[in-house]
Design an enzyme around this catalytic site. Structure first.
Site, PDB file in Angstrom:
ATOM      1  N   GLU A  76      22.242  -1.306   6.030  1.00 23.10           N
ATOM      2  CA  GLU A  76      23.577  -0.702   5.998  1.00 23.10           C
ATOM      3  C   GLU A  76      24.520  -1.787   6.506  1.00 23.10           C
ATOM      4  O   GLU A  76      24.576  -2.050   7.700  1.00 23.10           O
ATOM      5  CB  GLU A  76      23.576   0.560   6.890  1.00 23.10           C
ATOM      6  CG  GLU A  76      24.644   1.544   6.507  1.00 23.10           C
ATOM      7  CD  GLU A  76      25.985   1.188   7.102  1.00 23.10           C
ATOM      8  OE1 GLU A  76      26.771   0.515   6.399  1.00 23.10           O
ATOM      9  OE2 GLU A  76      26.245   1.560   8.249  1.00 23.10           O
ATOM     10  N   CYS A  79      32.446  -0.050   9.427  1.00 22.95           N
ATOM     11  CA  CYS A  79      32.062  -0.524   8.087  1.00 22.95           C
ATOM     12  C   CYS A  79      32.781   0.278   7.016  1.00 22.95           C
ATOM     13  O   CYS A  79      33.126  -0.251   5.971  1.00 22.95           O
ATOM     14  CB  CYS A  79      30.554  -0.480   7.910  1.00 22.95           C
ATOM     15  SG  CYS A  79      29.824   1.090   8.344  1.00 22.95           S
TER      16      CYS A  79
HETATM   17  P1  NDP Z   1      25.675  -8.639  13.552  1.00 18.67           P
HETATM   18  O1  NDP Z   1      25.281  -8.271  12.192  1.00 18.67           O
HETATM   19  O2  NDP Z   1      25.478 -10.043  13.962  1.00 18.67           O
HETATM   20  O3  NDP Z   1      24.922  -7.694  14.611  1.00 18.67           O
HETATM   21  C1  NDP Z   1      24.325  -6.451  14.294  1.00 18.67           C
HETATM   22  C2  NDP Z   1      22.915  -6.397  14.859  1.00 18.67           C
HETATM   23  O4  NDP Z   1      22.089  -7.328  14.164  1.00 18.67           O
HETATM   24  C3  NDP Z   1      22.831  -6.785  16.332  1.00 18.67           C
HETATM   25  O5  NDP Z   1      21.812  -6.033  16.945  1.00 18.67           O
HETATM   26  C4  NDP Z   1      22.444  -8.242  16.263  1.00 18.67           C
HETATM   27  O6  NDP Z   1      21.845  -8.697  17.435  1.00 18.67           O
HETATM   28  C5  NDP Z   1      21.497  -8.235  15.101  1.00 18.67           C
HETATM   29  N1  NDP Z   1      21.349  -9.513  14.399  1.00 18.67           N
HETATM   30  C6  NDP Z   1      22.303 -10.425  14.130  1.00 18.67           C
HETATM   31  N2  NDP Z   1      21.780 -11.453  13.436  1.00 18.67           N
HETATM   32  C7  NDP Z   1      20.476 -11.208  13.268  1.00 18.67           C
HETATM   33  C8  NDP Z   1      19.401 -11.908  12.648  1.00 18.67           C
HETATM   34  N3  NDP Z   1      19.584 -13.068  12.058  1.00 18.67           N
HETATM   35  N4  NDP Z   1      18.172 -11.348  12.686  1.00 18.67           N
HETATM   36  C9  NDP Z   1      17.978 -10.170  13.282  1.00 18.67           C
HETATM   37  N5  NDP Z   1      18.944  -9.457  13.896  1.00 18.67           N
HETATM   38  C10 NDP Z   1      20.189  -9.958  13.885  1.00 18.67           C
HETATM   39  O7  NDP Z   1      27.158  -8.241  13.769  1.00 18.67           O
HETATM   40  P2  NDP Z   1      28.223  -8.940  14.743  1.00 18.67           P
HETATM   41  O8  NDP Z   1      28.243  -8.196  15.990  1.00 18.67           O
HETATM   42  O9  NDP Z   1      28.048 -10.401  14.847  1.00 18.67           O
HETATM   43  O10 NDP Z   1      29.527  -8.692  13.888  1.00 18.67           O
HETATM   44  C11 NDP Z   1      29.852  -9.610  12.865  1.00 18.67           C
HETATM   45  C12 NDP Z   1      30.336  -8.908  11.622  1.00 18.67           C
HETATM   46  O11 NDP Z   1      29.339  -7.994  11.176  1.00 18.67           O
HETATM   47  C13 NDP Z   1      31.540  -8.048  11.806  1.00 18.67           C
HETATM   48  O12 NDP Z   1      32.701  -8.807  11.792  1.00 18.67           O
HETATM   49  C14 NDP Z   1      31.396  -7.108  10.652  1.00 18.67           C
HETATM   50  O13 NDP Z   1      31.870  -7.737   9.498  1.00 18.67           O
HETATM   51  C15 NDP Z   1      29.927  -6.898  10.515  1.00 18.67           C
HETATM   52  N6  NDP Z   1      29.437  -5.676  11.161  1.00 18.67           N
HETATM   53  C16 NDP Z   1      29.255  -4.577  10.380  1.00 18.67           C
HETATM   54  C17 NDP Z   1      28.823  -3.409  10.952  1.00 18.67           C
HETATM   55  C18 NDP Z   1      28.632  -2.194  10.147  1.00 18.67           C
HETATM   56  O14 NDP Z   1      28.821  -1.099  10.665  1.00 18.67           O
HETATM   57  N7  NDP Z   1      28.198  -2.314   8.903  1.00 18.67           N
HETATM   58  C19 NDP Z   1      28.558  -3.292  12.376  1.00 18.67           C
HETATM   59  C20 NDP Z   1      28.749  -4.513  13.114  1.00 18.67           C
HETATM   60  C21 NDP Z   1      29.165  -5.643  12.489  1.00 18.67           C
HETATM   61  P3  NDP Z   1      22.697  -9.521  18.558  1.00 18.67           P
HETATM   62  O15 NDP Z   1      23.745  -8.616  19.042  1.00 18.67           O
HETATM   63  O16 NDP Z   1      21.667  -9.819  19.584  1.00 18.67           O
HETATM   64  O17 NDP Z   1      23.233 -10.729  17.851  1.00 18.67           O
END
Ligand code: NDP
Length: 454
Positions: A228, A262
């Site tokens: 998602e 999102c």
């Molecule tokens: P991320 O996608 O980086 O974080 C979401 C989750 O994924 C966190 O638990 C994070 O862990 C984990 N994660 C990140 N990279 C990896 C990886 N390579 N392998 C495994 N797990 C991973 O979101 P951000 O907080 O950096 O936000 C950045 C952008 O993501 C936002 O600007 C937005 O565009 C989008 N976003 C979209 C969301 C939605 O609801 N669809 C929600 C949040 C973000 P950790 O925190 O430890 O990095």
């Protein structure tokens, strides 16, 4: 990223947490596998009793959980409390429906007995984001636990207290120790967990980049994955729409959760004859929104969750303006402590501008003009994403054409796109695949086993 509570309002580090050692992680994975063996044998009635209790805790303690969310990621307090209460609705939805949704489905094959039986898969890893730190987790956990799976939560590293609270909720509600565990691990450890044979499936809510990484790891391990991801969702307004209602909803849709959702509407596509009037009213209303301390009930827009989100958003705004986008309101960080960015309105971005196609995760709206309905659909589909679209028109033919023509997982007509336990939730294109919530959500993490008895 360190696992810590860092106030988005003041920038101060309030609490830090240690990551799990290899041995601790190993113990938790083994506990998940051991728990699953007995948990899968529990009855729906037992699971429903525990899940009902979890719903009660989420409701009764909404104030405490709300403050925790606001402290860790900055959403306005009232919205945070409402999130705890909304999370209870997902628990209750599956309390009453899980057994029915997972009942054997009979199939008529030449007089033989045949059916599909739905069985749990085992430990499911949930990688979750900070933006709805309770709701995103509960909407995974409620169906997964009711189906007989056990959950392993790798929450975003900036909401560790929320992660611990969720673990505590399910434990206090009566679920067996090990049915739902939080893992404090770095993202570099995630692949190892996905590859672990005890983990059977993965779900991620987050960015496109995280989706690619997690999807690839799950693919290598040949494990089921639900993704998602982000959206650059359209909000289309046609001349027959109730303009007042559309403008009010448009502003709320863009600013919900400080703009970090999102499914927040991000691109406002307005039919030419009403575009100027919409722009005027929209900018006026955005101007009245109060930016400030998210604990203050007068605040409409709190800080962004992290300095990184703020920097990324501002870079997208600057690049869009440099590419020729008109800037109508806001446009630069507020300065001072905290990650505050004011409500910002951009208009008429050229196709190369980030505001035209990318996800802008913050209180920044982009206005676009459409010559007619087909042009509106073309603009709506001109991004790599396809999550939720909101279309505003009273004309039944136009409604039909939008429902058919927009490439999105969800289309809402004359309404804000919002998640609801009763409605399947998910996207197409780079917004991901698979569905959460409703009947489709609980069927994601089960083995649909075909049985034929001759
Ligand atoms: P991320 O996608 O980086 O974080 C979401 C989750 O994924 C966190 O638990 C994070 O862990 C984990 N994660 C990140 N990279 C990896 C990886 N390579 N392998 C495994 N797990 C991973 O979101 P951000 O907080 O950096 O936000 C950045 C952008 O993501 C936002 O600007 C937005 O565009 C989008 N976003 C979209 C969301 C939605 O609801 N669809 C929600 C949040 C973000 P950790 O925190 O430890 O990095």
């Amino acid at each position: 990223m360190a696992i810590a509570t860092i106030s988005p309002t003041t920038g101060k580090t309030l609490r830090t947490f240690d990551v799990l050692s290899s041995q601790e992680l190993e113990r938790k994975l083994q506990r998940a596998a051991d728990t699953f063996r007995s948990y899968r044998e529990t009855s729906f009635a037992d699971r429903a009793r525990w899940m009902r209790r979890a719903a009660e805790i989420l409701e009764v303690e909404a104030d405490r959980f709300g403050r925790m969310m606001t402290e860790e990621m900055g959403k306005p307090l009232e919205a945070a409390k409402a999130e705890s209460i909304k999370s209870a609705t997902a628990c209750r939805y599956y309390v009453t429906r899980a057994e029915k949704l997972l009942r054997d489905t009979p199939i008529d094959v030449d007089g033989d007995t045949a059916f599909v039986r739905y069985q749990p898969l085992g430990p499911v890893l949930a990688i979750m984001p900070w933006n709805f730190p309770f709701w995103q987790v509960v909407r995974f956990a409620a169906p997964a636990l009711m189906a007989g799976n056990v959950g392993l939560l790798k929450h975003a590293s900036n909401v560790p207290q929320c992660a611990l609270a969720l673990e505590e909720i399910f434990r206090t509600a009566g679920f067996p120790e090990g049915a739902f565990q939080s893992l404090f691990i770095e993202t570099s450890e995630v692949n190892r967990v996905i590859e672990d044979p005890r983990v059977k499936a993965v779900t991620l809510t987050g960015s496109e980049g995280a989706g690619r990484a997690v999807g690839a790891a799950a693919g290598r391990a040949i494990k089921k994955v639900v993704l998602e991801l982000g959206g650059s969702d359209p909000f289309i307004v046609m001349p027959s729409a109730d303009l007042d209602k559309a403008v009010h909803t448009a502003v709320s849709a863009r600013l919900i959760n400080n703009g970090q959702s999102c499914i927040a509407a991000k691109r406002f596509i307005v039919a030419d004859p009403i575009a100027q009037e919409f722009e005027r009213r929209f900018v006026e209303r955005m101007k009245t929104m109060v930016v400030g301390d998210p604990m203050d009930p007068k605040t409409d827009v709190g800080p962004l969750a992290t300095p990184g989100i703020l920097e990324g958003l501002h870079a997208q705004v600057q690049e869009s303006v440099k590419a020729g986008t008109r800037l109508l309101l806001g446009g630069k960080p507020q300065g001072g402590p905290g990650n505050f960015y004011p409500p910002t309105v951009l208009a008429d971005p050229p196709p190369k501008a980030p505001a035209f196609h990318d996800e802008l995760f913050g209180p920044v709206a982009t206005l676009l003009r459409a010559r007619d309905l087909e042009h509106a659909i073309e603009l709506a589909n001109a991004t790599p994403f396809g999550l939720g679209a909101s279309v505003w028109t009273q004309d039944a033919n136009e409604q039909r054409r939008f429902i058919d023509g927009i490439d999105a997982g969800m289309v809402f007509v004359n309404a804000l796109v919002a998640s609801d336990a009763r409605l399947p939730f998910g996207g197409v294109k780079h917004s991901g695949h698979g569905r959460e919530l409703a009947d489709l959500g609980i069927r994601e993490f089960v083995n649909a086993k075909t049985v034929r008895i001759t």
